[in-house]
Design a protein around this motif. Structure first.
Motif, PDB file in Angstrom:
ATOM      1  N   THR A  85       0.832  -1.208   0.000  1.00 56.55           N
ATOM      2  CA  THR A  85       0.000   0.000   0.000  1.00 56.55           C
ATOM      3  C   THR A  85       0.863   1.254   0.000  1.00 56.55           C
ATOM      4  O   THR A  85       2.062   1.203   0.268  1.00 56.55           O
ATOM      5  CB  THR A  85      -0.889   0.050   1.259  1.00 56.55           C
ATOM      6  N   SER A  86       0.204   2.375  -0.297  1.00 54.95           N
ATOM      7  CA  SER A  86       0.817   3.684  -0.115  1.00 54.95           C
ATOM      8  C   SER A  86      -0.079   4.483   0.815  1.00 54.95           C
ATOM      9  O   SER A  86      -1.300   4.333   0.775  1.00 54.95           O
ATOM     10  CB  SER A  86       0.942   4.423  -1.448  1.00 54.95           C
ATOM     11  N   VAL A  87       0.536   5.325   1.634  1.00 54.06           N
ATOM     12  CA  VAL A  87      -0.239   6.093   2.606  1.00 54.06           C
ATOM     13  C   VAL A  87       0.076   7.577   2.441  1.00 54.06           C
ATOM     14  O   VAL A  87       1.233   7.979   2.487  1.00 54.06           O
ATOM     15  CB  VAL A  87       0.096   5.653   4.050  1.00 54.06           C
ATOM     16  N   GLY A  88      -0.977   8.373   2.241  1.00 51.86           N
ATOM     17  CA  GLY A  88      -0.818   9.826   2.168  1.00 51.86           C
ATOM     18  C   GLY A  88      -1.515  10.473   3.347  1.00 51.86           C
ATOM     19  O   GLY A  88      -2.644  10.117   3.667  1.00 51.86           O
ATOM     20  N   ILE A  89      -0.845  11.424   3.987  1.00 52.42           N
ATOM     21  CA  ILE A  89      -1.400  12.058   5.183  1.00 52.42           C
ATOM     22  C   ILE A  89      -1.401  13.572   4.981  1.00 52.42           C
ATOM     23  O   ILE A  89      -0.426  14.133   4.473  1.00 52.42           O
ATOM     24  CB  ILE A  89      -0.558  11.707   6.425  1.00 52.42           C
ATOM     25  N   ALA A  90      -2.503  14.227   5.359  1.00 50.57           N
ATOM     26  CA  ALA A  90      -2.570  15.690   5.220  1.00 50.57           C
ATOM     27  C   ALA A  90      -3.797  16.215   5.942  1.00 50.57           C
ATOM     28  O   ALA A  90      -4.576  15.454   6.522  1.00 50.57           O
ATOM     29  CB  ALA A  90      -2.608  16.083   3.745  1.00 50.57           C
ATOM     30  N   ALA A  91      -3.981  17.533   5.858  1.00 51.33           N
ATOM     31  CA  ALA A  91      -5.032  18.192   6.632  1.00 51.33           C
ATOM     32  C   ALA A  91      -6.410  18.075   6.001  1.00 51.33           C
ATOM     33  O   ALA A  91      -7.411  18.274   6.685  1.00 51.33           O
ATOM     34  CB  ALA A  91      -4.678  19.673   6.835  1.00 51.33           C
ATOM     35  N   THR A  92      -6.506  17.797   4.711  1.00 50.06           N
ATOM     36  CA  THR A  92      -7.811  17.631   4.061  1.00 50.06           C
ATOM     37  C   THR A  92      -7.767  16.379   3.197  1.00 50.06           C
ATOM     38  O   THR A  92      -6.692  15.856   2.904  1.00 50.06           O
ATOM     39  CB  THR A  92      -8.159  18.829   3.153  1.00 50.06           C
ATOM     40  N   LYS A  93      -8.944  15.936   2.787  1.00 47.73           N
ATOM     41  CA  LYS A  93      -8.997  14.707   1.982  1.00 47.73           C
ATOM     42  C   LYS A  93      -8.286  14.902   0.643  1.00 47.73           C
ATOM     43  O   LYS A  93      -7.568  14.020   0.167  1.00 47.73           O
ATOM     44  CB  LYS A  93     -10.452  14.283   1.752  1.00 47.73           C
ATOM     45  N   THR A  94      -8.505  16.056   0.026  1.00 45.70           N
ATOM     46  CA  THR A  94      -7.867  16.299  -1.270  1.00 45.70           C
ATOM     47  C   THR A  94      -6.345  16.342  -1.131  1.00 45.70           C
ATOM     48  O   THR A  94      -5.620  15.811  -1.984  1.00 45.70           O
ATOM     49  CB  THR A  94      -8.393  17.611  -1.882  1.00 45.70           C
ATOM     50  N   LEU A  95      -5.866  16.932  -0.036  1.00 46.31           N
ATOM     51  CA  LEU A  95      -4.422  16.952   0.189  1.00 46.31           C
ATOM     52  C   LEU A  95      -3.894  15.558   0.526  1.00 46.31           C
ATOM     53  O   LEU A  95      -2.778  15.196   0.138  1.00 46.31           O
ATOM     54  CB  LEU A  95      -4.063  17.943   1.298  1.00 46.31           C
TER      55      LEU A  95
ATOM     56  N   LEU B 153     -14.961  22.499  -8.435  1.00 48.61           N
ATOM     57  CA  LEU B 153     -13.556  22.892  -8.518  1.00 48.61           C
ATOM     58  C   LEU B 153     -13.216  23.908  -7.410  1.00 48.61           C
ATOM     59  O   LEU B 153     -12.107  23.918  -6.887  1.00 48.61           O
ATOM     60  CB  LEU B 153     -13.256  23.487  -9.896  1.00 48.61           C
ATOM     61  N   GLU B 154     -14.193  24.708  -7.052  1.00 46.94           N
ATOM     62  CA  GLU B 154     -13.971  25.660  -5.954  1.00 46.94           C
ATOM     63  C   GLU B 154     -13.634  24.909  -4.661  1.00 46.94           C
ATOM     64  O   GLU B 154     -12.693  25.262  -3.940  1.00 46.94           O
ATOM     65  CB  GLU B 154     -15.224  26.514  -5.751  1.00 46.94           C
ATOM     66  N   LYS B 155     -14.395  23.873  -4.395  1.00 51.87           N
ATOM     67  CA  LYS B 155     -14.134  23.073  -3.194  1.00 51.87           C
ATOM     68  C   LYS B 155     -12.747  22.449  -3.258  1.00 51.87           C
ATOM     69  O   LYS B 155     -12.021  22.424  -2.261  1.00 51.87           O
ATOM     70  CB  LYS B 155     -15.198  21.973  -3.055  1.00 51.87           C
ATOM     71  N   THR B 156     -12.408  21.946  -4.429  1.00 52.75           N
ATOM     72  CA  THR B 156     -11.092  21.335  -4.605  1.00 52.75           C
ATOM     73  C   THR B 156      -9.983  22.339  -4.280  1.00 52.75           C
ATOM     74  O   THR B 156      -9.037  22.039  -3.556  1.00 52.75           O
ATOM     75  CB  THR B 156     -10.936  20.831  -6.053  1.00 52.75           C
ATOM     76  N   LEU B 157     -10.144  23.539  -4.798  1.00 49.40           N
ATOM     77  CA  LEU B 157      -9.141  24.575  -4.562  1.00 49.40           C
ATOM     78  C   LEU B 157      -9.023  24.893  -3.070  1.00 49.40           C
ATOM     79  O   LEU B 157      -7.919  24.974  -2.519  1.00 49.40           O
ATOM     80  CB  LEU B 157      -9.516  25.830  -5.363  1.00 49.40           C
ATOM     81  N   LEU B 158     -10.162  25.053  -2.408  1.00 47.28           N
ATOM     82  CA  LEU B 158     -10.132  25.350  -0.978  1.00 47.28           C
ATOM     83  C   LEU B 158      -9.450  24.225  -0.208  1.00 47.28           C
ATOM     84  O   LEU B 158      -8.653  24.473   0.704  1.00 47.28           O
ATOM     85  CB  LEU B 158     -11.553  25.572  -0.453  1.00 47.28           C
ATOM     86  N   GLU B 159      -9.758  23.003  -0.587  1.00 47.79           N
ATOM     87  CA  GLU B 159      -9.142  21.863   0.104  1.00 47.79           C
ATOM     88  C   GLU B 159      -7.630  21.846  -0.095  1.00 47.79           C
ATOM     89  O   GLU B 159      -6.883  21.500   0.808  1.00 47.79           O
ATOM     90  CB  GLU B 159      -9.757  20.559  -0.406  1.00 47.79           C
ATOM     91  N   LEU B 160      -7.199  22.225  -1.300  1.00 53.19           N
ATOM     92  CA  LEU B 160      -5.754  22.258  -1.557  1.00 53.19           C
ATOM     93  C   LEU B 160      -5.077  23.332  -0.720  1.00 53.19           C
ATOM     94  O   LEU B 160      -3.903  23.241  -0.402  1.00 53.19           O
ATOM     95  CB  LEU B 160      -5.488  22.514  -3.049  1.00 53.19           C
ATOM     96  N   ARG B 161      -5.852  24.368  -0.364  1.00 53.75           N
ATOM     97  CA  ARG B 161      -5.285  25.419   0.496  1.00 53.75           C
ATOM     98  C   ARG B 161      -5.363  25.046   1.960  1.00 53.75           C
ATOM     99  O   ARG B 161      -4.969  25.822   2.830  1.00 53.75           O
ATOM    100  CB  ARG B 161      -6.040  26.732   0.267  1.00 53.75           C
ATOM    101  N   GLY B 162      -5.947  23.902   2.253  1.00 48.93           N
ATOM    102  CA  GLY B 162      -5.969  23.438   3.636  1.00 48.93           C
ATOM    103  C   GLY B 162      -7.292  23.653   4.345  1.00 48.93           C
ATOM    104  O   GLY B 162      -7.436  23.329   5.522  1.00 48.93           O
TER     105      GLY B 162
END
Length: 439
Positions: A133-143, A229-238
């Motif tokens: 497996t690979s594991v990604g960790i961050a503050a939002t789901k998109t991140l 896409l707006e939600k995606t952008l916000l998620e990328l900003r944390g």
DNA sequence: TCTGGGGTCCTAGGACCC
DNA sequence: TCTGGGGTCCTAGGACCC
């Protein structure tokens, strides 16, 4: 804080667990009709095999490069998936099973070193199931999705990202500069929710990598694209816009469809095929304890057969009352076929979809004056007990142990069966097919 | 010869209401 | 000549995901 846990090349990895000789070799898993590649080992990716690429286009690699192709064995993959999910669930208070090969974990309230937890999870899943497996960790789901992409890519293609991010990557521990560096070297199309069309349009507007996107103007983007896409952008900003959903409601629609081994031009054969799909889809419906109010039947010719005239009829039939009784669904589906079928066309695919679903057990209250309308019930009324008994028998003795008399006998299925010439044994779910150890 | 099988959500536009 | 405005619901189609 969120994690995304994802099995590397899931279907190929499942096959390799039971056939270690496949390790290190280029392997693909084919779709239901042995038609297209739906999973590729890293070695197959390196040969240039694309996702969903037709098998006949890459078949020559069998001889020239030792490519190995297997028919999909979804029973095996489903069972391996649930083992992996069970293990992953132990690591966080909440888990969302997002697809057959990945889940989100919500680490809210979990103290300590998340990278360490991620590495431990990875080691345990590998040891207990054999799946990498690979594991990604961050503050939002998109991140977290982005972190997972980095973890996977850093492992597979050295040089794209720093080596330390391989396998387990925690974006929340990076400095702003490091994060920007990663975003800058990641194409915008790699972002969760940004598909082919959107990335093409973004590229035209000069937005090529993730950092470009993060720096774009939110309201302009929303106007030109959508709230998605707006939600995606916000998620990328944390800024979190999505939660982990650990109790997803049942599906809102359920479908069973297949391509045929050969085109169908015969009404009786089409009727058999659609009856089988209706039977399967109603089984799925009962498994999620729902009832359906409509049956949608469709079939179509092949756009790839350029000399054929094309035909893609479909019809949605309301059921007299919400039901999960196979007999009523088949009756409605068969009438749909009889109304739509035209023998002069070469149909290559058909399907049955159940829609307007609701939880079982509320059917009685739904009756009204006009529901007296006769749905032609073979025996008059719903027999939920009968269906439950059939499901239990099939669960215990194998699919098709008990079927309705109208259903296809397994030996007749060849008239509309998919090709599946390279399927591996169902090692974990069929006693007759367990792996043998040689002395 | 041969081209997957599932799902979700959003949007636009039409029907219909008052 | 000039033909309301605001709301809901439904459907089809598109984009995305794996």
């Amino acid at each position: 804080m969120f994690a995304l846990v994802d099995v590397n090349n899931m279907y190929v990895s499942c096959e390799r667990v039971f056939r270690p000789a496949l390790n290190g070799k280029p392997v693909v898993v084919l779709s239901n009709n042995d038609g297209a590649c739906i999973a590729r080992s890293n070695e197959a990716k390196d040969l240039g095999v694309r996702m969903a690429q037709p098998w006949f286009e890459v078949r020559h690699l069998e001889r020239s490069a030792g490519l190995i192709a297997l028919s999909a064995n979804f029973e095996l993959y489903g069972d391996m998936s649930s083992r992996m999910m069970t293990l992953a669930a132990e690591y966080a208070p909440r888990q969302e099973v997002y697809s057959i090969d990945e889940c989100f974990l919500d680490f809210d309230g979990v103290p300590g070193d998340l990278i360490g937890i991620g590495r431990d999870l990875r080691r345990k899943v590998l040891q207990w199931t054999g799946l990498p497996t690979s594991v990604g960790i961050a503050a939002t789901k998109t991140l977290a999705k982005l972190a997972n992409h980095v973890a996977k890519t850093a492992d597979r293609k050295p040089g794209t990202y720093p080596r330390e991010f391989a396998q387990v990557c925690d974006l929340s521990r990076l400095s702003a500069g490091q994060l920007e560096q990663i975003m800058q070297s990641t194409e915008v199309g790699a972002v969760w929710g940004v598909g082919r069309k959107t990335s093409a349009r973004l590229n035209e507007g000069g937005i090529r990598n993730v950092l470009d996107l993060v720096r774009a103007d939110v309201s302009a983007l929303r106007k030109q694209f959508s709230v998605v896409l707006e939600k995606t952008l916000l998620e990328l900003r944390g800024t979190g816009c999505m939660e982990v959903d650990d109790a997803p409601a049942g599906n809102q629609q359920i479908m069973c469809s297949r391509s045929f081994g050969q085109p169908i031009t015969d009404l009786a054969v089409m009727t058999q095929a659609v009856s089988d799909f209706a039977s399967r889809v109603t089984e799925k419906l009962r498994a999620q304890r729902s009832v359906a109010r409509s049956v949608h039947v469709f079939f179509n010719t092949s756009a790839y057969r350029k000399h054929d005239r094309q035909h893609a009829p479909a019809i949605t039939t309301p059921l007299a009352r919400p039901t999960a009784d196979t007999r009523f669904v088949i009756a409605a589906a068969v009438r749909a076929v009889e109304a739509l079928f035209r023998p002069e066309f070469n149909y290559v695919k058909a399907g049955v979809m159940l829609t307007d679903l609701q939880p079982e057990g509320r059917e009685q209250g739904e009756l009204d004056l006009f529901d007296a309308e006769p749905e032609p019930p073979p025996n008059g009324t719903d027999r939920p007990g009968l269906m439950t008994a059939i499901d239990a028998l099939n669960q215990r003795f194998g699919r098709d142990a008990v079927t309705l008399a109208s259903a296809t006998r397994p030996h007749q299925r060849s008239t509309h069966a998919s090709r599946q010439e390279r399927r591996s044994p169902r090692y974990t779910t069929r006693l007759a097919e367990v792996a043998r150890a040689k002395a």
